[in-house]
Design a protein around this motif. Structure first.
Motif, PDB file in Angstrom:
ATOM      1  N   GLN A 169       6.082   7.390  20.455  1.00  0.00           N
ATOM      2  CA  GLN A 169       7.625   8.109  20.342  1.00  0.00           C
ATOM      3  C   GLN A 169       8.233   8.214  19.116  1.00  0.00           C
ATOM      4  O   GLN A 169       8.079   8.517  18.105  1.00  0.00           O
ATOM      5  N   ILE A 170       8.201   6.284  18.744  1.00  0.00           N
ATOM      6  CA  ILE A 170       8.771   5.569  17.472  1.00  0.00           C
ATOM      7  C   ILE A 170       7.703   6.202  16.621  1.00  0.00           C
ATOM      8  O   ILE A 170       7.669   6.135  15.491  1.00  0.00           O
ATOM      9  N   ASP A 171       6.296   5.346  16.482  1.00  0.00           N
ATOM     10  CA  ASP A 171       5.677   6.718  15.141  1.00  0.00           C
ATOM     11  C   ASP A 171       5.777   5.377  14.012  1.00  0.00           C
ATOM     12  O   ASP A 171       5.527   6.552  13.139  1.00  0.00           O
ATOM     13  N   LEU A 172       6.135   4.563  14.542  1.00  0.00           N
ATOM     14  CA  LEU A 172       6.505   3.886  13.193  1.00  0.00           C
ATOM     15  C   LEU A 172       5.870   3.340  11.534  1.00  0.00           C
ATOM     16  O   LEU A 172       6.549   4.260  10.968  1.00  0.00           O
ATOM     17  N   THR A 173       4.221   3.532  11.667  1.00  0.00           N
ATOM     18  CA  THR A 173       3.428   3.991  10.689  1.00  0.00           C
ATOM     19  C   THR A 173       3.505   5.427   9.876  1.00  0.00           C
ATOM     20  O   THR A 173       3.107   5.422   8.696  1.00  0.00           O
ATOM     21  N   ARG A 174       3.820   6.367  11.064  1.00  0.00           N
ATOM     22  CA  ARG A 174       3.554   7.130  10.144  1.00  0.00           C
ATOM     23  C   ARG A 174       4.667   8.162   9.848  1.00  0.00           C
ATOM     24  O   ARG A 174       5.412   8.542   8.588  1.00  0.00           O
ATOM     25  N   MET A 175       6.050   7.125   9.672  1.00  0.00           N
ATOM     26  CA  MET A 175       7.014   7.875   9.579  1.00  0.00           C
ATOM     27  C   MET A 175       7.852   6.918   8.347  1.00  0.00           C
ATOM     28  O   MET A 175       8.679   7.341   7.327  1.00  0.00           O
ATOM     29  N   LEU A 176       6.872   5.673   7.988  1.00  0.00           N
ATOM     30  CA  LEU A 176       6.893   4.426   7.054  1.00  0.00           C
ATOM     31  C   LEU A 176       6.310   5.393   5.757  1.00  0.00           C
ATOM     32  O   LEU A 176       6.450   5.499   4.460  1.00  0.00           O
ATOM     33  N   GLN A 177       5.327   6.255   6.204  1.00  0.00           N
ATOM     34  CA  GLN A 177       4.163   7.116   4.948  1.00  0.00           C
ATOM     35  C   GLN A 177       4.972   7.822   4.691  1.00  0.00           C
ATOM     36  O   GLN A 177       4.823   8.895   2.919  1.00  0.00           O
ATOM     37  N   LYS A 178       5.809   8.737   5.132  1.00  0.00           N
ATOM     38  CA  LYS A 178       6.652   9.442   4.630  1.00  0.00           C
ATOM     39  C   LYS A 178       7.475   8.958   3.309  1.00  0.00           C
ATOM     40  O   LYS A 178       8.302   9.826   2.880  1.00  0.00           O
ATOM     41  N   PHE A 179       7.911   7.713   3.150  1.00  0.00           N
ATOM     42  CA  PHE A 179       9.053   7.648   2.249  1.00  0.00           C
ATOM     43  C   PHE A 179       7.754   6.507   1.119  1.00  0.00           C
ATOM     44  O   PHE A 179       8.116   5.598   0.795  1.00  0.00           O
ATOM     45  N   LYS A 180       6.402   7.039   1.671  1.00  0.00           N
ATOM     46  CA  LYS A 180       5.773   6.381   0.667  1.00  0.00           C
ATOM     47  C   LYS A 180       4.852   4.874   0.533  1.00  0.00           C
ATOM     48  O   LYS A 180       4.742   4.082   0.317  1.00  0.00           O
ATOM     49  N   ILE A 181       5.320   4.682   1.745  1.00  0.00           N
ATOM     50  CA  ILE A 181       5.635   2.827   2.404  1.00  0.00           C
ATOM     51  C   ILE A 181       3.943   2.544   2.877  1.00  0.00           C
ATOM     52  O   ILE A 181       4.515   2.797   4.255  1.00  0.00           O
ATOM     53  N   GLU A 182       3.013   1.853   2.748  1.00  0.00           N
ATOM     54  CA  GLU A 182       1.925   1.927   3.429  1.00  0.00           C
ATOM     55  C   GLU A 182       1.553   0.537   2.815  1.00  0.00           C
ATOM     56  O   GLU A 182       1.552   0.281   2.265  1.00  0.00           O
ATOM     57  N   PRO A 183       0.643  -0.038   3.808  1.00  0.00           N
ATOM     58  CA  PRO A 183      -0.233  -1.242   3.384  1.00  0.00           C
ATOM     59  C   PRO A 183      -1.098  -0.972   1.990  1.00  0.00           C
ATOM     60  O   PRO A 183      -2.084   0.320   1.751  1.00  0.00           O
ATOM     61  N   SER A 184      -0.442  -2.003   1.179  1.00  0.00           N
ATOM     62  CA  SER A 184      -0.853  -1.989  -0.456  1.00  0.00           C
ATOM     63  C   SER A 184      -1.066  -3.555  -0.505  1.00  0.00           C
ATOM     64  O   SER A 184      -0.487  -4.158  -0.257  1.00  0.00           O
ATOM     65  N   ILE A 185      -1.667  -3.822  -1.590  1.00  0.00           N
ATOM     66  CA  ILE A 185      -1.847  -4.851  -2.957  1.00  0.00           C
ATOM     67  C   ILE A 185      -0.867  -4.815  -4.111  1.00  0.00           C
ATOM     68  O   ILE A 185      -0.908  -6.451  -4.393  1.00  0.00           O
ATOM     69  N   ASN A 186       0.429  -4.308  -3.972  1.00  0.00           N
ATOM     70  CA  ASN A 186       1.244  -3.741  -4.181  1.00  0.00           C
ATOM     71  C   ASN A 186       2.526  -4.692  -3.626  1.00  0.00           C
ATOM     72  O   ASN A 186       2.244  -4.347  -2.303  1.00  0.00           O
ATOM     73  N   TYR A 187       3.597  -4.830  -4.295  1.00  0.00           N
ATOM     74  CA  TYR A 187       4.706  -5.079  -4.187  1.00  0.00           C
ATOM     75  C   TYR A 187       5.173  -4.768  -3.727  1.00  0.00           C
ATOM     76  O   TYR A 187       5.621  -3.282  -4.254  1.00  0.00           O
ATOM     77  N   TYR A 188       6.562  -4.111  -2.526  1.00  0.00           N
ATOM     78  CA  TYR A 188       7.287  -3.622  -2.283  1.00  0.00           C
ATOM     79  C   TYR A 188       8.895  -4.669  -2.476  1.00  0.00           C
ATOM     80  O   TYR A 188       8.246  -5.830  -2.087  1.00  0.00           O
ATOM     81  N   HIS A 189      10.442  -3.752  -2.090  1.00  0.00           N
ATOM     82  CA  HIS A 189      11.414  -4.813  -2.246  1.00  0.00           C
ATOM     83  C   HIS A 189      11.602  -4.379  -0.346  1.00  0.00           C
ATOM     84  O   HIS A 189      11.532  -3.205  -0.044  1.00  0.00           O
ATOM     85  N   ILE A 190      11.891  -5.624   0.215  1.00  0.00           N
ATOM     86  CA  ILE A 190      12.344  -6.073   1.607  1.00  0.00           C
ATOM     87  C   ILE A 190      13.981  -4.164   1.829  1.00  0.00           C
ATOM     88  O   ILE A 190      13.417  -3.918   2.752  1.00  0.00           O
ATOM     89  N   SER A 191      13.997  -3.902   0.318  1.00  0.00           N
ATOM     90  CA  SER A 191      15.448  -2.845   0.715  1.00  0.00           C
ATOM     91  C   SER A 191      14.611  -1.636   0.812  1.00  0.00           C
ATOM     92  O   SER A 191      14.685  -0.881   1.731  1.00  0.00           O
TER      93      SER A 191
END
Length: 214
Positions: free
Chosen positions: A103-125
């Motif tokens: 139901q949560i489908d976390l990985t797909r939901m994060l992808q909607k915000f262009k957040i997916e595993p990467s060799i680049n950095y994100y910000h925790i915010s």
């Protein structure tokens, strides 16, 4: 900016079943001192769930013996969550966890915000803002601190919390909510054994999973 050393890691998704008591403190099914150590794990009880368990709840460290991880999950978390009628057996605990995970489908939901595993950095915010917008609640995000050769923390676990009566999402931490002595002691034990801490503000690494040869 890309990290110098790429550390393969698995982003874990944790279920915390919580409710507010009269005093305003949440009940948590992951306090070791509240578990029933005599309630042993029996693999046959979840044989109908094997397909989904191997797909959504695999043991990355011991891929040829997934039941070793499931046994740990039941003994540490399941026997505590079993205080809730809807989770009072292995079949109910793992089955309901799988339902909530889908139901949560976390990985797909994060992808909607262009957040997916990467060799680049994100910000925790980036994670906090996206998860709050998606689910409308405050999650708990844990990281592995930098190791030698690294300068940035690594996302290791995202914890979403639910009420125990009706499994509705709720904030994992209420504003100004203090930890009880037992909760504080448990958190210290977890930090020491798993090396995970609540992520600090700043850059964070969300790495692609490490490839494993079977």
């Amino acid at each position: 900016m890309a990290p110098r050393a790429v550390r393969g890691a698995l982003l874990l998704w944790a279920l915390a079943l919580c409710c507010l008591s009269g005093a305003g403190r949440p009940w948590r099914p992951d306090k070791v001192e509240d578990c029933n150590s005599s309630w042993h794990f029996h693999l046959d009880e979840i044989k109908d769930l094997f397909q989904d368990m191997n797909l959504f709840w695999p043991d990355i460290k011991h891929p040829l013996n997934g039941s070793r991880f499931w046994k740990h999950e039941w003994e540490k978390h399941g026997t505590c969550a079993a205080q809730v009628d809807a989770l009072d057996s292995e079949k109910k605990y793992f089955g309901k966890s799988l339902v909530l995970y889908k139901q949560i489908d976390l990985t797909r939901m994060l992808q909607k915000f262009k957040i997916e595993p990467s060799i680049n950095y994100y910000h925790i915010s980036d994670f906090k803002d996206a998860l709050t917008r998606i689910y409308g609640v405050v999650p708990k995000i844990q990281c592995l601190p930098p190791v030698q050769g690294e300068t940035v923390q690594t996302i290791s676990q995202i914890e979403l919390c639910f009420t125990k009566e009706d499994f509705h999402l709720r904030n994992c931490t209420e504003p100004g909510e203090p930890l009880s002595p037992k909760q504080d002691m448990w958190l210290s034990k977890v930090t020491a054994t798993q090396s995970m801490v609540v992520c600090e503000d700043g850059p964070v690494f969300y790495p692609p999973p490490k490839k494993t040869k079977y």
